[in-house]
Each structure stands twice: as C-alpha cells, then as structure tokens.
Design a protein around this motif. Structure first.
Motif, PDB file in Angstrom:
ATOM      1  N   GLU A 186      17.081   4.262   6.346  1.00  0.00           N
ATOM      2  CA  GLU A 186      17.179   2.803   6.234  1.00  0.00           C
ATOM      3  C   GLU A 186      16.278   2.135   7.267  1.00  0.00           C
ATOM      4  OE1 GLU A 186      21.244   1.389   6.160  1.00  0.00           O
ATOM      5  OE2 GLU A 186      21.860   3.267   5.214  1.00  0.00           O
ATOM      6  N   ARG A 187      16.233   2.710   8.452  1.00  0.00           N
ATOM      7  CA  ARG A 187      15.389   2.155   9.512  1.00  0.00           C
ATOM      8  C   ARG A 187      13.906   2.221   9.128  1.00  0.00           C
ATOM      9  NH1 ARG A 187      15.275   4.215  15.770  1.00  0.00           N
ATOM     10  NH2 ARG A 187      13.897   2.590  16.519  1.00  0.00           N
ATOM     11  N   HIS A 188      13.487   3.340   8.553  1.00  0.00           N
ATOM     12  CA  HIS A 188      12.081   3.473   8.160  1.00  0.00           C
ATOM     13  C   HIS A 188      11.741   2.510   7.007  1.00  0.00           C
ATOM     14  CE1 HIS A 188       8.163   5.201   7.952  1.00  0.00           C
ATOM     15  NE2 HIS A 188       8.317   5.463   6.663  1.00  0.00           N
ATOM     16  N   LEU A 189      12.672   2.337   6.078  1.00  0.00           N
ATOM     17  CA  LEU A 189      12.451   1.384   4.992  1.00  0.00           C
ATOM     18  C   LEU A 189      12.268  -0.027   5.555  1.00  0.00           C
ATOM     19  CD1 LEU A 189      12.297   0.803   1.943  1.00  0.00           C
ATOM     20  CD2 LEU A 189      14.766   0.477   1.995  1.00  0.00           C
ATOM     21  N   ALA A 190      13.083  -0.377   6.537  1.00  0.00           N
ATOM     22  CA  ALA A 190      12.955  -1.691   7.174  1.00  0.00           C
ATOM     23  C   ALA A 190      11.597  -1.839   7.851  1.00  0.00           C
ATOM     24  CB  ALA A 190      14.074  -1.903   8.184  1.00  0.00           C
ATOM     25  N   ARG A 191      11.130  -0.777   8.505  1.00  0.00           N
ATOM     26  CA  ARG A 191       9.800  -0.814   9.133  1.00  0.00           C
ATOM     27  C   ARG A 191       8.704  -1.001   8.091  1.00  0.00           C
ATOM     28  NH1 ARG A 191      10.773   4.292  11.616  1.00  0.00           N
ATOM     29  NH2 ARG A 191      12.034   3.948  13.435  1.00  0.00           N
ATOM     30  N   MET A 192       8.779  -0.248   6.991  1.00  0.00           N
ATOM     31  CA  MET A 192       7.761  -0.381   5.942  1.00  0.00           C
ATOM     32  C   MET A 192       7.744  -1.800   5.394  1.00  0.00           C
ATOM     33  SD  MET A 192       7.855   3.241   3.800  1.00  0.00           S
ATOM     34  CE  MET A 192       9.230   2.759   2.829  1.00  0.00           C
ATOM     35  N   PHE A 193       8.929  -2.342   5.158  1.00  0.00           N
ATOM     36  CA  PHE A 193       9.017  -3.692   4.624  1.00  0.00           C
ATOM     37  C   PHE A 193       8.427  -4.698   5.608  1.00  0.00           C
ATOM     38  CE2 PHE A 193      11.029  -7.728   3.702  1.00  0.00           C
ATOM     39  CZ  PHE A 193      10.944  -7.780   2.325  1.00  0.00           C
ATOM     40  N   ARG A 194       8.800  -4.588   6.877  1.00  0.00           N
ATOM     41  CA  ARG A 194       8.294  -5.519   7.896  1.00  0.00           C
ATOM     42  C   ARG A 194       6.769  -5.429   8.016  1.00  0.00           C
ATOM     43  NH1 ARG A 194      10.203  -3.350  12.622  1.00  0.00           N
ATOM     44  NH2 ARG A 194       8.222  -2.290  12.753  1.00  0.00           N
ATOM     45  N   ASP A 195       6.227  -4.218   8.010  1.00  0.00           N
ATOM     46  CA  ASP A 195       4.792  -4.031   8.186  1.00  0.00           C
ATOM     47  C   ASP A 195       3.962  -4.514   7.006  1.00  0.00           C
ATOM     48  OD1 ASP A 195       5.330  -2.930  10.628  1.00  0.00           O
ATOM     49  OD2 ASP A 195       5.075  -0.837   9.966  1.00  0.00           O
ATOM     50  N   GLU A 196       4.515  -4.436   5.799  1.00  0.00           N
ATOM     51  CA  GLU A 196       3.697  -4.744   4.626  1.00  0.00           C
ATOM     52  C   GLU A 196       4.055  -6.033   3.892  1.00  0.00           C
ATOM     53  OE1 GLU A 196       2.374  -1.744   2.069  1.00  0.00           O
ATOM     54  OE2 GLU A 196       3.039  -0.155   3.402  1.00  0.00           O
ATOM     55  N   ALA A 220       0.822  -1.211   0.000  1.00  0.00           N
ATOM     56  CA  ALA A 220       0.000   0.000   0.000  1.00  0.00           C
ATOM     57  C   ALA A 220       0.857   1.262   0.000  1.00  0.00           C
ATOM     58  CB  ALA A 220      -0.923  -0.007   1.222  1.00  0.00           C
ATOM     59  N   THR A 221       2.033   1.210   0.577  1.00  0.00           N
ATOM     60  CA  THR A 221       2.909   2.373   0.655  1.00  0.00           C
ATOM     61  C   THR A 221       3.592   2.593  -0.689  1.00  0.00           C
ATOM     62  OG1 THR A 221       3.333   1.851   2.961  1.00  0.00           O
ATOM     63  CG2 THR A 221       4.841   3.393   1.915  1.00  0.00           C
ATOM     64  N   TYR A 222       3.430   3.801  -1.218  1.00  0.00           N
ATOM     65  CA  TYR A 222       3.973   4.124  -2.541  1.00  0.00           C
ATOM     66  C   TYR A 222       5.487   3.929  -2.590  1.00  0.00           C
ATOM     67  CZ  TYR A 222       5.424   6.884  -6.557  1.00  0.00           C
ATOM     68  OH  TYR A 222       6.003   7.299  -7.717  1.00  0.00           O
ATOM     69  N   GLY A 223       6.206   4.393  -1.568  1.00  0.00           N
ATOM     70  CA  GLY A 223       7.658   4.271  -1.561  1.00  0.00           C
ATOM     71  C   GLY A 223       8.121   2.835  -1.591  1.00  0.00           C
ATOM     72  N   LEU A 224       7.497   1.988  -0.794  1.00  0.00           N
ATOM     73  CA  LEU A 224       7.878   0.582  -0.775  1.00  0.00           C
ATOM     74  C   LEU A 224       7.540  -0.090  -2.098  1.00  0.00           C
ATOM     75  CD1 LEU A 224       9.105  -1.687   0.836  1.00  0.00           C
ATOM     76  CD2 LEU A 224       6.837  -2.189   1.755  1.00  0.00           C
ATOM     77  N   ARG A 225       6.428   0.280  -2.679  1.00  0.00           N
ATOM     78  CA  ARG A 225       6.060  -0.261  -3.993  1.00  0.00           C
ATOM     79  C   ARG A 225       7.111   0.131  -5.029  1.00  0.00           C
ATOM     80  NH1 ARG A 225       0.905   1.175  -3.993  1.00  0.00           N
ATOM     81  NH2 ARG A 225       1.263   3.165  -4.978  1.00  0.00           N
ATOM     82  N   ARG A 226       7.595   1.381  -4.982  1.00  0.00           N
ATOM     83  CA  ARG A 226       8.648   1.827  -5.917  1.00  0.00           C
ATOM     84  C   ARG A 226       9.924   1.034  -5.724  1.00  0.00           C
ATOM     85  NH1 ARG A 226      10.052   7.815  -5.610  1.00  0.00           N
ATOM     86  NH2 ARG A 226      11.806   7.002  -6.803  1.00  0.00           N
ATOM     87  N   MET A 229      18.401   1.721  -1.687  1.00  0.00           N
ATOM     88  CA  MET A 229      16.941   1.644  -1.793  1.00  0.00           C
ATOM     89  C   MET A 229      16.271   2.723  -0.946  1.00  0.00           C
ATOM     90  SD  MET A 229      16.051  -2.399  -2.051  1.00  0.00           S
ATOM     91  CE  MET A 229      16.976  -2.939  -0.617  1.00  0.00           C
ATOM     92  N   ALA A 230      16.791   2.975   0.259  1.00  0.00           N
ATOM     93  CA  ALA A 230      16.228   4.018   1.113  1.00  0.00           C
ATOM     94  C   ALA A 230      16.409   5.394   0.480  1.00  0.00           C
ATOM     95  CB  ALA A 230      16.872   3.963   2.488  1.00  0.00           C
TER      96      ALA A 230
END
Length: 68
Positions: free
Chosen positions: A56-66, A24-30, A48-49
């Motif tokens: 990098e920490r926020h990217l890891a959170r987005m990945f873990r959550d989705e 759902a998160t646009y950044g993670l989809r990109r 990637m971040a």
C-alpha cells in the motif's frame, strides 16, 4: 454517467482523464484503468495494491510521483 452530446452555451467538451496522460508505471496504469472500468468494485487501497502486487505504501508513492 450522463454526458451532454453537445454542451450548452458553446462550452468546449473536455475530459480530465484524457488530458492528464497515462502514468508511465504499468502497475499504476492498471490500477487507474480498473477504477475507471469497474467503479463499483472494491477500490480500497489494500485491494488496489494487491491487484498489482505492491505494498500500500509503494502504491501511494507511485500515485504521488506520477499523478499528484
């Protein structure tokens, strides 16, 4: 990548990528789309971040959550 046009033995063709659904998160989809489209590019966590302007920490959170 080499893929059988029709799998032997009556096995169903499947794609793990398409069954998972898009994040759902646009950044993670990109980020995930860029990994699929350019696997030879720099795919480090830092790169990637930076690509989506998050830490990098926020990217890891987005990945873990989705994804995980």
């Amino acid at each position: 990548m080499v893929v059988f046009l029709q799998r032997p033995g009556g096995q169903a063709q499947f794609s793990v990528w398409s069954e998972g659904g898009a994040p759902a998160t646009y950044g993670l989809r990109r980020v995930l789309d860029s990994v699929v489209l350019e696997p030879a590019a720099d795919q480090s966590i830092a790169a990637m971040a930076a690509r989506v302007a998050v830490s990098e920490r926020h990217l890891a959170r987005m990945f873990r959550d989705e994804v995980a």
